[in-house]
Write a protein that holds these residues in place. Structure first.
Motif, PDB file in Angstrom:
ATOM      1  N   GLU A  27       0.844  -1.186   0.000  1.00 13.19           N
ATOM      2  CA  GLU A  27       0.000   0.000   0.000  1.00 13.19           C
ATOM      3  C   GLU A  27       0.879   1.234   0.000  1.00 13.19           C
ATOM      4  O   GLU A  27       1.968   1.229   0.564  1.00 13.19           O
ATOM      5  CB  GLU A  27      -0.872   0.040   1.251  1.00 13.19           C
ATOM      6  CG  GLU A  27      -1.949  -0.996   1.301  1.00 13.19           C
ATOM      7  CD  GLU A  27      -2.811  -0.840   2.543  1.00 13.19           C
ATOM      8  OE1 GLU A  27      -3.067   0.309   2.939  1.00 13.19           O
ATOM      9  OE2 GLU A  27      -3.196  -1.870   3.089  1.00 13.19           O
ATOM     10  N   THR A  28       0.395   2.290  -0.604  1.00 10.56           N
ATOM     11  CA  THR A  28       1.101   3.566  -0.570  1.00 10.56           C
ATOM     12  C   THR A  28       0.239   4.565   0.180  1.00 10.56           C
ATOM     13  O   THR A  28      -0.964   4.357   0.371  1.00 10.56           O
ATOM     14  CB  THR A  28       1.385   4.094  -1.990  1.00 10.56           C
ATOM     15  OG1 THR A  28       0.150   4.196  -2.689  1.00 10.56           O
ATOM     16  CG2 THR A  28       2.337   3.175  -2.737  1.00 10.56           C
ATOM     17  N   TYR A  29       0.844   5.651   0.609  1.00  8.15           N
ATOM     18  CA  TYR A  29       0.131   6.665   1.375  1.00  8.15           C
ATOM     19  C   TYR A  29      -0.839   7.397   0.470  1.00  8.15           C
ATOM     20  O   TYR A  29      -0.483   7.908  -0.582  1.00  8.15           O
ATOM     21  CB  TYR A  29       1.130   7.662   1.987  1.00  8.15           C
ATOM     22  CG  TYR A  29       0.462   8.781   2.733  1.00  8.15           C
ATOM     23  CD1 TYR A  29      -0.106   8.577   3.965  1.00  8.15           C
ATOM     24  CD2 TYR A  29       0.404  10.064   2.190  1.00  8.15           C
ATOM     25  CE1 TYR A  29      -0.719   9.593   4.661  1.00  8.15           C
ATOM     26  CE2 TYR A  29      -0.205  11.098   2.871  1.00  8.15           C
ATOM     27  CZ  TYR A  29      -0.764  10.849   4.111  1.00  8.15           C
ATOM     28  OH  TYR A  29      -1.369  11.860   4.792  1.00  8.15           O
ATOM     29  N   ASN A  30      -2.098   7.419   0.910  1.00 10.71           N
ATOM     30  CA  ASN A  30      -3.133   8.111   0.167  1.00 10.71           C
ATOM     31  C   ASN A  30      -3.847   9.062   1.122  1.00 10.71           C
ATOM     32  O   ASN A  30      -4.581   8.627   2.000  1.00 10.71           O
ATOM     33  CB  ASN A  30      -4.126   7.102  -0.423  1.00 10.71           C
ATOM     34  CG  ASN A  30      -5.144   7.777  -1.317  1.00 10.71           C
ATOM     35  OD1 ASN A  30      -5.152   8.993  -1.465  1.00 10.71           O
ATOM     36  ND2 ASN A  30      -6.004   6.975  -1.920  1.00 10.71           N
ATOM     37  N   PRO A  31      -3.609  10.378   0.994  1.00  9.51           N
ATOM     38  CA  PRO A  31      -4.202  11.330   1.938  1.00  9.51           C
ATOM     39  C   PRO A  31      -5.727  11.287   1.967  1.00  9.51           C
ATOM     40  O   PRO A  31      -6.344  11.495   3.005  1.00  9.51           O
ATOM     41  CB  PRO A  31      -3.707  12.695   1.472  1.00  9.51           C
ATOM     42  CG  PRO A  31      -2.780  12.471   0.348  1.00  9.51           C
ATOM     43  CD  PRO A  31      -2.783  11.030   0.010  1.00  9.51           C
ATOM     44  N   ALA A  32      -6.359  11.003   0.866  1.00  4.44           N
ATOM     45  CA  ALA A  32      -7.824  10.982   0.828  1.00  4.44           C
ATOM     46  C   ALA A  32      -8.373   9.862   1.709  1.00  4.44           C
ATOM     47  O   ALA A  32      -9.338  10.058   2.461  1.00  4.44           O
ATOM     48  CB  ALA A  32      -8.305  10.810  -0.607  1.00  4.44           C
ATOM     49  N   VAL A  34      -6.824   8.448   4.231  1.00  3.68           N
ATOM     50  CA  VAL A  34      -6.471   8.707   5.623  1.00  3.68           C
ATOM     51  C   VAL A  34      -7.464   9.679   6.248  1.00  3.68           C
ATOM     52  O   VAL A  34      -7.941   9.456   7.363  1.00  3.68           O
ATOM     53  CB  VAL A  34      -5.029   9.242   5.733  1.00  3.68           C
ATOM     54  CG1 VAL A  34      -4.730   9.702   7.140  1.00  3.68           C
ATOM     55  CG2 VAL A  34      -4.037   8.182   5.305  1.00  3.68           C
ATOM     56  N   THR A  35      -7.820  10.734   5.547  1.00  2.47           N
ATOM     57  CA  THR A  35      -8.773  11.703   6.096  1.00  2.47           C
ATOM     58  C   THR A  35     -10.146  11.075   6.277  1.00  2.47           C
ATOM     59  O   THR A  35     -10.841  11.358   7.246  1.00  2.47           O
ATOM     60  CB  THR A  35      -8.886  12.956   5.212  1.00  2.47           C
ATOM     61  OG1 THR A  35      -9.170  12.557   3.865  1.00  2.47           O
ATOM     62  CG2 THR A  35      -7.625  13.773   5.237  1.00  2.47           C
ATOM     63  N   LEU A  42     -13.797   9.706  14.173  1.00  2.00           N
ATOM     64  CA  LEU A  42     -14.373  10.785  14.965  1.00  2.00           C
ATOM     65  C   LEU A  42     -15.883  10.611  15.105  1.00  2.00           C
ATOM     66  O   LEU A  42     -16.453  10.923  16.153  1.00  2.00           O
ATOM     67  CB  LEU A  42     -14.069  12.141  14.330  1.00  2.00           C
ATOM     68  CG  LEU A  42     -12.622  12.631  14.441  1.00  2.00           C
ATOM     69  CD1 LEU A  42     -12.435  13.926  13.660  1.00  2.00           C
ATOM     70  CD2 LEU A  42     -12.248  12.854  15.899  1.00  2.00           C
ATOM     71  N   LYS A  43     -16.528  10.115  14.058  1.00  2.54           N
ATOM     72  CA  LYS A  43     -17.974   9.909  14.123  1.00  2.54           C
ATOM     73  C   LYS A  43     -18.320   8.777  15.081  1.00  2.54           C
ATOM     74  O   LYS A  43     -19.329   8.835  15.769  1.00  2.54           O
ATOM     75  CB  LYS A  43     -18.526   9.602  12.735  1.00  2.54           C
ATOM     76  CG  LYS A  43     -18.549  10.820  11.826  1.00  2.54           C
ATOM     77  CD  LYS A  43     -19.077  10.480  10.461  1.00  2.54           C
ATOM     78  CE  LYS A  43     -19.015  11.686   9.543  1.00  2.54           C
ATOM     79  NZ  LYS A  43     -19.406  11.366   8.173  1.00  2.54           N
TER      80      LYS A  43
END
Length: 121
Positions: A27-32, A34-35, A42-43
């Protein structure tokens, strides 16, 4: 004791080194993603596990010895005035006494109070 002798003819031939293949991450880092994971967490708001005795705040309690007749008076005031705790009852009674002090008595009270507060620290 035999002497160790170096023999050039006994040299080992080097092993051939195989080619190292470049590895790729699963896997590579995907900011979408992660957010979206953070928003989902949080929910959910998982309940925190508490261990041990629950904390009641930063209040500092001490024991005061009172005669039974005084405790009875405090309990009667507590029920008559509809106050929740004995602590609040005593606090209200002390506030009323402090408000009725003369200026000299109030000055002496404030000096004594300041001294006791410094002594606690």
């Amino acid at each position: 004791m035999a002497k160790f002798e170096f023999q050039k003819s006994a040299k080992k031939k080097p092993r051939p080194i195989s080619e190292t293949k470049i590895s790729k991450p699963k896997e590579t880092y995907n900011p979408a993603s992660v957010t979206s994971e953070v928003e989902h967490d949080l929910k959910e708001e998982k309940p925190k596990k508490r261990r041990g005795r629950p904390k009641t705040g930063r209040k500092n309690y001490t024991t005061v010895r009172l005669m039974q007749s005084t405790v009875t008076k405090i309990n009667a005031l507590e029920n008559a005035l509809g106050i929740k705790t004995q602590d609040e009852t005593v606090d209200q009674a002390l506030d009323r006494v402090i408000n009725s002090l003369t200026s000299d008595e109030k000055r002496a009270y404030e000096l004594w109070l300041e001294m006791f507060e410094k002594k606690e620290k």
